[in-house]
Design a protein around this motif. Structure first.
Motif, short mmCIF file in Angstrom:
data_model
loop_
_atom_site.label_atom_id
_atom_site.label_comp_id
_atom_site.label_asym_id
_atom_site.label_seq_id
_atom_site.Cartn_x
_atom_site.Cartn_y
_atom_site.Cartn_z
N GLY A 82 35.87 85.36 35.91
CA GLY A 82 34.94 86.47 36.12
C GLY A 82 35.53 87.54 37.02
N GLU A 83 34.66 88.44 37.43
CA GLU A 83 35.07 89.53 38.31
C GLU A 83 34.91 89.11 39.77
N LEU A 84 35.69 89.73 40.64
CA LEU A 84 35.55 89.53 42.07
C LEU A 84 34.24 90.18 42.50
N TYR B 291 35.49 81.11 47.05
CA TYR B 291 34.79 81.95 48.03
C TYR B 291 35.75 82.47 49.07
N GLY B 292 35.37 83.57 49.72
CA GLY B 292 36.09 84.09 50.88
C GLY B 292 37.50 84.56 50.56
N ASP B 293 38.44 84.24 51.46
CA ASP B 293 39.84 84.65 51.29
C ASP B 293 40.44 84.06 50.02
N MET B 294 40.04 82.83 49.66
CA MET B 294 40.56 82.19 48.44
C MET B 294 40.16 82.99 47.21
N ALA B 295 38.96 83.58 47.19
CA ALA B 295 38.53 84.39 46.06
C ALA B 295 39.43 85.61 45.89
N ILE B 296 39.75 86.27 46.99
CA ILE B 296 40.62 87.45 46.94
C ILE B 296 42.03 87.05 46.52
N GLU B 297 42.55 85.95 47.08
CA GLU B 297 43.89 85.47 46.71
C GLU B 297 43.93 85.14 45.22
N PHE B 298 42.92 84.41 44.73
CA PHE B 298 42.87 84.05 43.31
C PHE B 298 42.80 85.28 42.42
N TYR B 299 41.99 86.25 42.79
CA TYR B 299 41.85 87.49 42.04
C TYR B 299 43.21 88.19 41.87
N LEU C 161 46.25 86.78 42.22
CA LEU C 161 47.14 85.92 41.43
C LEU C 161 46.82 86.04 39.94
N TRP C 162 45.55 86.01 39.61
CA TRP C 162 45.11 86.10 38.21
C TRP C 162 45.54 87.43 37.59
N ASN C 163 45.38 88.52 38.33
CA ASN C 163 45.72 89.85 37.81
C ASN C 163 47.21 90.13 37.79
N SER C 164 48.00 89.30 38.46
CA SER C 164 49.45 89.53 38.48
C SER C 164 50.18 88.73 37.41
N THR C 165 49.49 87.84 36.72
CA THR C 165 50.16 87.01 35.71
C THR C 165 50.18 87.72 34.36
N VAL C 166 51.21 87.44 33.58
CA VAL C 166 51.33 88.02 32.24
C VAL C 166 51.30 86.95 31.17
N SER C 167 51.16 85.71 31.56
CA SER C 167 51.15 84.59 30.62
C SER C 167 49.87 84.61 29.79
N SER C 168 49.98 84.24 28.51
CA SER C 168 48.79 84.21 27.66
C SER C 168 47.89 83.02 28.00
N VAL C 169 48.48 81.92 28.46
CA VAL C 169 47.73 80.76 28.93
C VAL C 169 48.20 80.49 30.36
N VAL C 170 47.28 80.60 31.30
CA VAL C 170 47.64 80.45 32.72
C VAL C 170 47.23 79.06 33.18
N LEU C 171 48.21 78.31 33.68
CA LEU C 171 47.96 76.97 34.19
C LEU C 171 47.96 77.00 35.71
N CYS C 172 47.12 76.16 36.29
CA CYS C 172 47.05 76.15 37.75
C CYS C 172 46.72 74.76 38.27
N VAL C 173 46.91 74.60 39.58
CA VAL C 173 46.57 73.37 40.30
C VAL C 173 45.63 73.75 41.43
N LEU C 174 44.53 73.00 41.56
CA LEU C 174 43.60 73.17 42.66
C LEU C 174 43.80 71.99 43.61
N ASN C 175 44.19 72.28 44.85
CA ASN C 175 44.37 71.25 45.87
C ASN C 175 43.19 71.29 46.83
N PHE C 176 42.62 70.14 47.12
CA PHE C 176 41.59 69.99 48.14
C PHE C 176 40.37 70.86 47.88
N TRP C 177 39.85 70.83 46.69
CA TRP C 177 38.63 71.56 46.37
C TRP C 177 37.47 70.60 46.42
N GLN C 178 36.34 71.07 46.90
CA GLN C 178 35.15 70.25 47.04
C GLN C 178 34.48 70.08 45.68
#
Length: 185
Positions: free
Chosen positions: A78-80, A112-120, A122-139
């Motif tokens: 979604g959008e920030l 939420y918070g700083d992580m939301a801005i960081e993710f936004y 990262l997401w907008n800087s990728t050019v891959s058609s399928v973006v893979l990621c790892v979430l560490n220590f998420w509730q």
């Protein structure tokens, strides 16, 4: 089998309470008398954290294993969004997205918070058609009700502890990428 207590419900009058926690950070320090002590930060299933100290070195590694992480393909980003933070006051940010895991289950996530801005960014800087990621220590927020026992409702970051890695060079992500059919041009 003993009853497990959440960190927020610990009672100092109870000796050796049983808790179920995840080790999210560990380090060793040396005191002025050259005694080694292991300090750690632990988190329970509700996202409550606690710092603990042992006056002996732990043998276990603090390396993160993929069993404690969630990884997959990002979809439905979604959008920030800015919102009024009732807990800390002021304006904060959030972004909703979903992750398709190795079992092709869709897991709804909110950063939420700083992580939301960081993710936004990262997401907008990728050019891959399928973006893979790892979430560490998420509730993990679990769905309520007997029909939903053990099912995810959604995942959310823990401010200051959670991490998100986009396209990391790790075995699990490379194996996941091999399962994705090539995109026709």
């Amino acid at each position: 089998m003993s009853v497990q207590t959440l960190l927020g419900d610990l009672n100092l009058d109870i000796r050796e309470p049983a808790v179920c926690v995840t080790l999210i950070s560990k380090w060793v320090t040396i005191t002025g008398t050259m005694l080694k002590k292991s300090a750690m930060v632990l988190v329970d299933q509700k996202g409550t954290t606690i710092e603990g100290t042992l006056y002996e070195e732990l043998e276990a590694s603090n390396q993160i294993t993929m069993d404690e992480d969630l990884y997959g393909a990002l979809v439905g980003v979604g959008e920030l969004q800015a919102y009024e933070d009732d807990i800390y006051g002021g304006i904060s940010h959030k972004i909703n997205f979903s992750l398709i895991n190795i079992g092709f289950d869709e897991i709804k996530c909110v950063a939420y918070g700083d992580m939301a801005i960081e993710f936004y960014h990262l997401w907008n800087s990728t050019v891959s058609s399928v973006v893979l990621c790892v979430l560490n220590f998420w509730q993990i927020e679990r769905a309520e009700g007997i029909l939903y026992i053990g099912r995810f409702k959604h995942m959310r970051n823990i401010e200051g502890f959670s991490k998100i890695l986009i396209e990391p060079e790790i075995t699990e992500i490379q194996a996941f990428r091999m399962r994705i059919p090539p995109t026709p041009y």
